[in-house]
Design a protein around this motif. Structure first.
Motif, PDB file in Angstrom:
ATOM      1  N   LEU A 193       0.826  -1.213   0.000  1.00 16.18           N
ATOM      2  CA  LEU A 193       0.000   0.000   0.000  1.00 16.18           C
ATOM      3  C   LEU A 193       0.860   1.263   0.000  1.00 16.18           C
ATOM      4  O   LEU A 193       0.619   2.194  -0.791  1.00 16.18           O
ATOM      5  N   ILE A 194       1.873   1.278   0.870  1.00 11.77           N
ATOM      6  CA  ILE A 194       2.728   2.474   0.952  1.00 11.77           C
ATOM      7  C   ILE A 194       3.555   2.629  -0.333  1.00 11.77           C
ATOM      8  O   ILE A 194       3.545   3.690  -0.973  1.00 11.77           O
ATOM      9  N   ALA A 195       4.254   1.552  -0.699  1.00  9.06           N
ATOM     10  CA  ALA A 195       5.124   1.635  -1.886  1.00  9.06           C
ATOM     11  C   ALA A 195       4.292   1.935  -3.140  1.00  9.06           C
ATOM     12  O   ALA A 195       4.649   2.816  -3.930  1.00  9.06           O
ATOM     13  N   GLY A 196       3.184   1.229  -3.288  1.00  6.79           N
ATOM     14  CA  GLY A 196       2.352   1.410  -4.472  1.00  6.79           C
ATOM     15  C   GLY A 196       1.750   2.808  -4.561  1.00  6.79           C
ATOM     16  O   GLY A 196       1.705   3.412  -5.639  1.00  6.79           O
ATOM     17  N   SER A 197       1.306   3.336  -3.414  1.00  7.26           N
ATOM     18  CA  SER A 197       0.710   4.681  -3.407  1.00  7.26           C
ATOM     19  C   SER A 197       1.740   5.718  -3.831  1.00  7.26           C
ATOM     20  O   SER A 197       1.461   6.606  -4.652  1.00  7.26           O
TER      21      SER A 197
END
Lengths: 266, 207
Positions: A14-18
């Protein structure tokens, strides 16, 4: 659905993708306006070939993928600019040749599952290292975008005019190439090489239907991408489909909805 | 006298074909030079080369550092998502300078006022008429306070009033020492500034 957030791999994805989605969409505005829309696709295929080589040689993927994608990005942009009509040809040749090379190496070698996860993307594949790489990359991309915002605007609007002012347009072309390549390499992990170009292009196109002015287009593109990524990731968990497909599906759905709404308003 | 432009024996080629053949032009501060000639005579190629957009095949060129160029046709897409103010501001960009200052904003405002496009400041580029776009391009060039101003048919698409506004602005720039080279097809432009030189180009040479 919220229960999923307690899993570390989901948090990392979630963090990396966002972060990557936001950066990709911000850069996507420049690429769309400069008619380099297909460059993300071409670069991701080259990234795939690099990953196959790295896998065969048993060395970290980014060691080969990052420099080769940066070099390819610059060559494609240079050819597109120098020989106006040859840009799409350069992308088509580079991407198909690179994809073939990647498949050949994967087939001949010990066909690692790593390369197939790069092809279709996998949230499970996001390691701690990938997360750190994504955060650092995002800081670089956003920092560069803020520092060079006025210059990027000018170069995107008219390279000829920038050159007449004595500005070194090749230098900024190189910076844009490097940033694009970094986004592609880091984004391939989650969305897969086959779909990363959609993450770059689709939000910019959607935002283009809503925004008025360059600055609002850039911000809106980033926000659309962020929303689409989170929605896409949730869809991928809910229906057990690859994350990349979920994200591109969400992006496409948002684009269609925006276009329909605009037609209704008219 | 510091020359704003010193072009000597310029030869410019396009795909091995000679477009400009041995042209020399010098321009000092406050000097107005009109470049005339038939279609295809090489006027636009010459001014693009002086602007640094095309290379010299041979010859020598020395230019002022602060140059502003108004092309015959704006390269950018008319649907580019930008406001008039943002486009005019780009005229204040220079190598090594990454951020606009308060003075830049003031000069942009002055330049837009001079060309009477203040009301268009927040308008998007795509809704402008051809004449309005040309005035935007001129405001962008003038706000850079250039030492050498290169204009490629700047009056195309301008109405009588806009034409008058443009020439008033050019006179002010000449008075502060800017040298101006203007490509034109229209003889009535030549009367706009009386103390000027006219260079007639034919088949790539000065007549």
């Amino acid at each position: 659905m919220l229960e999923l957030l307690k899993y570390p791999f989901v948090q990392r994805a979630l963090i990396a993708g966002s972060l990557i989605s936001f950066c990709a969409a911000v850069l996507g505005v420049i690429l769309v306006l400069k008619h380099y829309s297909l460059i993300g696709h071409g670069l991701s295929e080259i990234g795939f070939a690099s990953l196959s080589i790295a896998s065969a040689l048993n060395i970290p993927a980014v060691v080969i993928a990052t420099p080769s994608v940066i070099a390819a990005s610059f060559v494609i942009m240079f050819v597109s600019q120098r020989y106006k009509t040859a840009g799409d040809i350069a992308i088509a040749i580079a991407s198909s040749a690179a994809l073939a090379l990647g498949i050949i190496i994967s087939s001949l070698g010990s066909a690692s599952s790593g390369t197939s996860s790069y092809l279709f993307g996998s949230v499970l594949a996001v390691s701690e290292g990938d997360l750190i790489f994504s955060v650092v990359l995002s800081l670089i991309v956003l920092g560069a975008f803020i520092i060079f915002y006025d210059r990027f605007f000018l170069i995107t609007y008219s390279e000829d005019y920038a050159r007449s002012l004595g500005i070194n347009t090749a230098l900024y072309q190189l910076i844009i190439s490097i940033l694009t390549a970094l986004v592609v390499v880091s984004g391939m992990r989650i969305t897969g090489t086959l779909l990363i170009s959609g993450v770059i292009i689709l939000p910019a196109v959607t935002a283009g239907s809503l925004a008025s002015g360059f600055k609002s287009l850039v911000i809106l593109s980033g926000l659309v991408s962020l929303i689409a990524f989170i929605a896409g990731l949730m869809i991928s968990f809910a229906f057990n489909i690859p994350a990349g497909a979920g994200v591109i599906g969400a992006n496409t759905l948002i684009l269609i909805l925006v276009k329909i709404l605009k037609l209704k308003i008219k | 006298m510091d020359l704003r432009l010193n072009l000597q024996n310029a030869v410019i080629k396009y795909e091995e074909k000679i477009i400009i053949d041995g042209v020399s032009i010098t321009a000092g501060p406050g000097e107005m030079i009109f470049i005339t000639g038939a279609n295809g005579s090489g006027k636009s190629t010459l001014i693009k080369t002086i602007a640094g957009l095309l290379p010299l095949a041979s010859g020598k060129i020395e230019r002022a550092k602060k140059i502003s160029y108004v092309p015959q046709v704006e390269e950018a897409d008319r649907n580019f998502p930008a406001r008039v103010k943002e486009i005019v501001m780009t005229g204040r960009q220079r190598p090594g300078k990454l951020f606009y200052t308060q003075r830049d904003k003031e000069l942009v405002r002055d330049s837009m006022r001079e060309l009477e496009i203040e009301d268009l400041s927040e308008h998007e580029l795509k809704i402008l008429s051809g004449g309005q776009l040309r005035r935007v391009m001129l405001a962008r060039a003038l706000c850079g306070l250039p030492d050498l101003l290169l204009l490629d048919e700047p009056c195309a698409g301008l109405d009588v009033e806009s034409h008058k506004i443009l020439f008033e602005a050019l006179k002010k720039n000449l008075a502060r020492g800017c040298a101006i080279l203007m490509v034109t097809h229209d003889d009535s432009d030549l009367a706009g500034i009386t103390s000027s030189r006219v260079i007639n180009i034919s088949n790539g040479r000065i007549l």
